[in-house]
Design a protein around this motif. Sequence first.
Motif, short mmCIF file in Angstrom:
data_model
loop_
_atom_site.label_atom_id
_atom_site.label_comp_id
_atom_site.label_asym_id
_atom_site.label_seq_id
_atom_site.Cartn_x
_atom_site.Cartn_y
_atom_site.Cartn_z
N VAL A 78 0.60 -1.19 0.10
CA VAL A 78 0.00 0.05 -0.13
C VAL A 78 0.87 1.27 -0.11
CG1 VAL A 78 -1.32 1.43 1.38
CG2 VAL A 78 -2.20 -0.78 0.93
N ASN A 79 1.91 1.14 0.68
CA ASN A 79 3.00 2.40 0.73
C ASN A 79 3.77 2.51 -0.63
OD1 ASN A 79 2.74 3.90 3.44
ND2 ASN A 79 2.68 1.81 3.95
N LEU A 80 3.88 1.68 -1.38
CA LEU A 80 4.74 1.71 -2.52
C LEU A 80 4.60 3.14 -3.45
CD1 LEU A 80 5.09 -2.03 -3.84
CD2 LEU A 80 6.92 -0.63 -2.49
N PRO A 81 3.16 3.58 -3.75
CA PRO A 81 3.19 4.46 -4.45
C PRO A 81 3.84 6.10 -3.95
CG PRO A 81 1.17 3.23 -4.48
CD PRO A 81 1.91 2.60 -3.48
N PHE A 82 3.65 6.08 -2.55
CA PHE A 82 3.98 7.17 -1.89
C PHE A 82 5.51 7.45 -1.80
CE2 PHE A 82 -0.07 6.16 0.00
CZ PHE A 82 -0.58 7.07 -0.41
N TYR A 83 6.28 6.70 -2.27
CA TYR A 83 7.84 6.68 -1.96
C TYR A 83 8.42 7.69 -3.02
CZ TYR A 83 7.40 2.74 1.11
OH TYR A 83 7.34 2.00 2.46
N ALA A 84 8.13 7.48 -4.36
CA ALA A 84 8.36 8.35 -5.29
C ALA A 84 8.03 9.85 -4.72
CB ALA A 84 7.67 8.18 -6.84
N PHE A 85 6.71 10.10 -4.39
CA PHE A 85 6.28 11.52 -4.07
C PHE A 85 7.29 11.71 -2.79
CE2 PHE A 85 3.82 13.89 -0.88
CZ PHE A 85 3.35 14.97 -1.50
N ALA A 86 7.62 11.02 -1.83
CA ALA A 86 8.25 11.48 -0.77
C ALA A 86 9.68 12.02 -1.30
CB ALA A 86 8.38 10.43 0.37
N TRP A 87 10.51 10.96 -2.12
CA TRP A 87 11.77 11.44 -2.62
C TRP A 87 11.81 12.57 -3.24
CZ3 TRP A 87 15.61 7.69 -2.65
CH2 TRP A 87 16.98 8.18 -3.37
N LYS A 88 10.66 13.16 -4.16
CA LYS A 88 10.81 14.43 -4.61
C LYS A 88 10.54 15.42 -3.78
CE LYS A 88 8.27 16.57 -8.70
NZ LYS A 88 7.43 16.69 -9.75
N ARG A 89 9.67 15.24 -2.87
CA ARG A 89 9.28 16.45 -1.78
C ARG A 89 10.08 16.70 -0.58
NH1 ARG A 89 5.76 20.15 -4.34
NH2 ARG A 89 4.56 19.04 -5.96
N LEU A 90 10.48 15.58 -0.04
CA LEU A 90 11.07 15.38 1.18
C LEU A 90 12.40 14.88 1.22
CD1 LEU A 90 8.01 14.37 3.11
CD2 LEU A 90 8.89 16.47 3.03
N GLY A 91 12.94 14.60 0.10
CA GLY A 91 14.54 14.08 0.07
C GLY A 91 14.70 12.45 0.07
N ALA A 92 15.99 12.16 -0.18
CA ALA A 92 16.43 10.72 0.02
C ALA A 92 16.46 10.38 1.38
CB ALA A 92 17.80 10.68 -0.80
N GLU A 93 17.05 11.02 2.32
CA GLU A 93 17.17 10.58 3.71
C GLU A 93 15.75 10.31 4.30
OE1 GLU A 93 18.69 11.73 8.12
OE2 GLU A 93 18.87 13.28 6.47
N PHE A 94 14.80 11.01 4.21
CA PHE A 94 13.49 10.93 4.61
C PHE A 94 12.84 9.46 4.19
CE2 PHE A 94 8.86 11.21 4.82
CZ PHE A 94 8.37 11.59 6.04
N THR A 95 13.14 9.64 2.71
CA THR A 95 12.60 8.46 1.95
C THR A 95 12.74 6.94 2.57
OG1 THR A 95 11.96 9.91 0.11
CG2 THR A 95 11.83 7.57 -0.29
N LEU A 96 14.25 7.01 2.29
CA LEU A 96 14.92 5.77 2.72
C LEU A 96 14.70 5.26 4.16
CD1 LEU A 96 18.45 6.35 0.86
CD2 LEU A 96 16.72 4.69 0.12
N LYS A 97 14.70 6.36 5.02
CA LYS A 97 14.25 6.04 6.39
C LYS A 97 12.85 5.35 6.66
CE LYS A 97 17.49 8.82 9.00
NZ LYS A 97 17.65 10.07 9.91
N SER A 98 12.08 5.92 5.68
CA SER A 98 10.26 5.76 5.64
C SER A 98 10.29 4.21 5.31
CB SER A 98 9.76 6.59 4.80
OG SER A 98 9.78 7.92 5.57
N VAL A 99 10.93 3.88 4.12
CA VAL A 99 10.99 2.47 3.33
C VAL A 99 11.42 1.51 4.74
CG1 VAL A 99 11.93 1.10 1.83
CG2 VAL A 99 11.52 3.27 1.09
#
Length: 208
Positions: free
Chosen positions: A70-91
């Motif tokens: 369910v969370n997969l579609p949000f990672y691209a959004f997070a990477w673009k808007r909030l950066g790599a660190e936030f996205t990788l930690k969220s994954v």
Amino acid sequence: MPALMPIPEDLKVPHTAIEDVQGLSIGLLTASVGLTFLTHLGFLTGQTAGLALIISYLSGWSFGIVFTLVNLPFYAFAWKRLGAEFTLKSVFCVIALSLLVDWMPSAMAFSYLDPLLGTAIFGVLTGFGLLGVFRHKGSLGGLGVIALMIQDRTGFRAGYVQLIVDAMLFAVAYVLFDGRVVLYSLFGAVILNGVIAFNHRRDRYIAD
């Protein structure tokens, strides 16, 4: 009483890698215990975790697998808007929480759990867990990403954003599940989002 002012960037103290590991680990453990209380009762929650629980209950699939997908579609959004660190930690946090929630029932069992107490414990523990994850630049799902972005840009509290989304999700759940299940679940979600709304204050928290 003077108004609270945001903390100047030059006064913020970044977390070290070790601090991030311990902070995220404690947050994930706390949140997974809270979710175990909730799933034992067969209740729901909001955000992407709530959507994953609905799908899991209706399909019989593992919560962990559904939550991750369910969370997969949000990672691209997070990477673009909030950066790599936030996205990788969220994954990392989403995968770790998925594994923990699937494993917890084999390590923790209940002979009896009062529904009111169980949902209250869920709200408090999962709320504290989310706070720990947020404060170490991570999240536990797509809606959390959007809520944090709205708070950072507008000042409207992340907890309130999530509460509004939760209300819509519970309205749908009311059609699919028994009303008692939805009411108990809503009680837990109100506590959880209240914990976040009252405590996730960047003007009171120096380290970033």
